[in-house]
Design an enzyme around this catalytic site. Structure first.
Site, PDB file in Angstrom:
ATOM      1  N   HIS A  78       0.983  -1.154   0.010  1.00 55.33           N
ATOM      2  CA  HIS A  78      -0.107  -0.153  -0.081  1.00 55.33           C
ATOM      3  C   HIS A  78       0.756   0.916   0.048  1.00 55.33           C
ATOM      4  CE1 HIS A  78       0.906  -0.654   4.353  1.00 55.33           C
ATOM      5  NE2 HIS A  78       0.421   0.555   4.595  1.00 55.33           N
TER       6      HIS A  78
ATOM      7  N   ASP B 282       5.614   4.900   5.305  1.00 52.59           N
ATOM      8  CA  ASP B 282       6.654   3.983   5.997  1.00 52.59           C
ATOM      9  C   ASP B 282       6.987   2.984   5.115  1.00 52.59           C
ATOM     10  OD1 ASP B 282       3.919   3.337   6.565  1.00 52.59           O
ATOM     11  OD2 ASP B 282       4.460   2.021   7.891  1.00 52.59           O
ATOM     12  N   HIS B 283       6.132   2.702   4.166  1.00 52.04           N
ATOM     13  CA  HIS B 283       6.382   1.493   3.125  1.00 52.04           C
ATOM     14  C   HIS B 283       6.933   2.072   1.602  1.00 52.04           C
ATOM     15  CE1 HIS B 283       3.709  -1.419   5.474  1.00 52.04           C
ATOM     16  NE2 HIS B 283       3.695  -0.499   6.230  1.00 52.04           N
TER      17      HIS B 283
ATOM     18  N   HIS C 184      -6.965  -2.162   5.312  1.00 50.80           N
ATOM     19  CA  HIS C 184      -6.157  -1.341   5.820  1.00 50.80           C
ATOM     20  C   HIS C 184      -6.778   0.329   5.605  1.00 50.80           C
ATOM     21  CE1 HIS C 184      -2.648   0.028   7.848  1.00 50.80           C
ATOM     22  NE2 HIS C 184      -2.128   0.811   6.767  1.00 50.80           N
TER      23      HIS C 184
ATOM     24  N   ASP D 289       0.205  -4.138   5.910  1.00 53.73           N
ATOM     25  CA  ASP D 289      -0.397  -3.703   7.164  1.00 53.73           C
ATOM     26  C   ASP D 289      -1.927  -3.906   6.808  1.00 53.73           C
ATOM     27  OD1 ASP D 289       1.815  -2.487   7.516  1.00 53.73           O
ATOM     28  OD2 ASP D 289       0.947  -0.291   7.638  1.00 53.73           O
TER      29      ASP D 289
END
Ligand SMILES: [Zn+2]
Ligand SMILES: [Zn+2]
Length: 331
Positions: free
Chosen positions: A102, A106-107, A194, A215
């Protein structure tokens, strides 16, 4: 006479079993060399913990590496995989295919790093990236943001004029189902739950099946995708953290993430050979607080439980093989 024949026969059987075992053992190095590996490049959270890089996982099959997510630090952790773990497939120039679960920062904060460092390290072909709606726009904007760098490096005096294609990216926006296939892997995307459009991925390689959640709150889709898979890599939060979060964060977490109790129940149904917890809100020491937040004091400091608390919460509820992932662990 009968007795002598029996002894000879038993001797022959023992010899045959011994040579079989010897053959099996002599094959082990070869099998290990080609076995699919899971390399945890980053097991952290949005909090800038220097011990735990942003979410990124590599599935390595022979000489090829497939990334899932590119959190901050991804390329440097990949190089550490080469130097510290002897996995040459993780050379930055060899990172050619990536899947993003996604588009949370942070990803994806390592995306320009993956594009540009991979290029200047020697990748000569466009990066192939697969992910949810919005990936193409994110990609175009990153390339636009680095336009001056790319032009300067590829112009007649530039240091990458001999490698004019390596900065390019083919961004593929996906739906669930089989989204990628080559000689090493078949990758199947499944919808997760998510805060935005999000996917988990199942990798089927010649010797292993691996499912990674990204997530998500617990979903039937994840259980179905694993269904006795070899490895399930899943996000988790401790009950300790969850119970002490301020109300606003707790309700966000309940909708979008998974507690240890929920993960234990999910894995009991999904039956993986190995469950790896990652993206867990744990830390070995006091964590770095985002500015302006009120600290929530747990066993190790604000917003994080100690790994021991997570271990304890899981062990109470889950009887399968379970580990807490750390950066650069290889499974
Ligand atoms: Zn997220
Ligand atoms: Zn996240």
């Amino acid at each position: 006479m009968k007795f002598v024949r029996m002894v000879i026969l038993l001797g022959l059987v023992a010899f045959a079993l011994g040579s079989l075992r010897h053959r099996a053992e002599s094959q082990i190095p070869n099998q290990l060399a080609t076995r699919t590996k899971v390399v945890l490049l980053g097991t952290g959270t949005p909090v800038p913990d220097p011990d735990r890089s942003g979410p990124a996982t590599a599935i390595v099959v022979g000489d090829s590496a497939y990334l899932v997510d590119f959190g901050p630090g991804v390329v440097r952790r990949a190089k550490a995989g080469v130097l510290d773990r002897d996995i040459t497939a993780l050379e930055p120039a060899n990172l050619k295919v990536a899947f993003v679960t996604h588009l949370h920062s942070d990803h994806t904060a390592g995306y320009p790093d993956l594009i540009l460092t991979g290029w200047t390290a020697g990748r000569r072909t466009p990066l192939e990236v697969y992910g949810p709606t919005g990936l193409q726009s994110m990609t175009e904007h990153i390339l636009q943001a680095y336009r001056i760098d790319i032009e300067t490096r590829t112009n007649p005096g530039g240091d990458q004029r001999g490698n004019p294609e390596g900065w390019k990216v083919n961004a593929h926006e996906i739906k669930s189902g089989v989204i990628y296939k080559d000689a090493n892997v078949t990758v199947t995307a499944f919808l997760t739950k998510h805060a935005m459009e999000s996917y988990g991925y199942r990798f089927d390689t010649p010797d292993r099946s691996i499912v990674i959640s990204g997530d998500t709150s617990p979903t039937e889709e994840t259980i179905k995708a694993c269904n006795g898979c070899d490895v399930l890599i899943h996000e988790v939060r401790t009950l300790e953290l969850f119970s002490k979060l301020p109300e606003e964060r707790r309700s966000f977490g309940a909708k979008n993430h998974t507690t240890s109790e929920q993960l234990a129940a999910l894995a009991t149904k999904a039956k993986p050979g190995l469950l790896i917890a990652y993206h867990a809100w744990i830390a070995a020491g006091p964590s770095v607080l985002p500015t302006g937040e009120q600290p929530v004091l747990l066993t190790t400091g604000a917003f994080h439980s100690s790994p021991d608390v997570l271990q304890h919460e899981m062990a109470l509820r889950y009887s399968g093989h379970f580990v807490i992932g750390r950066d650069l662990d290889v499974y």
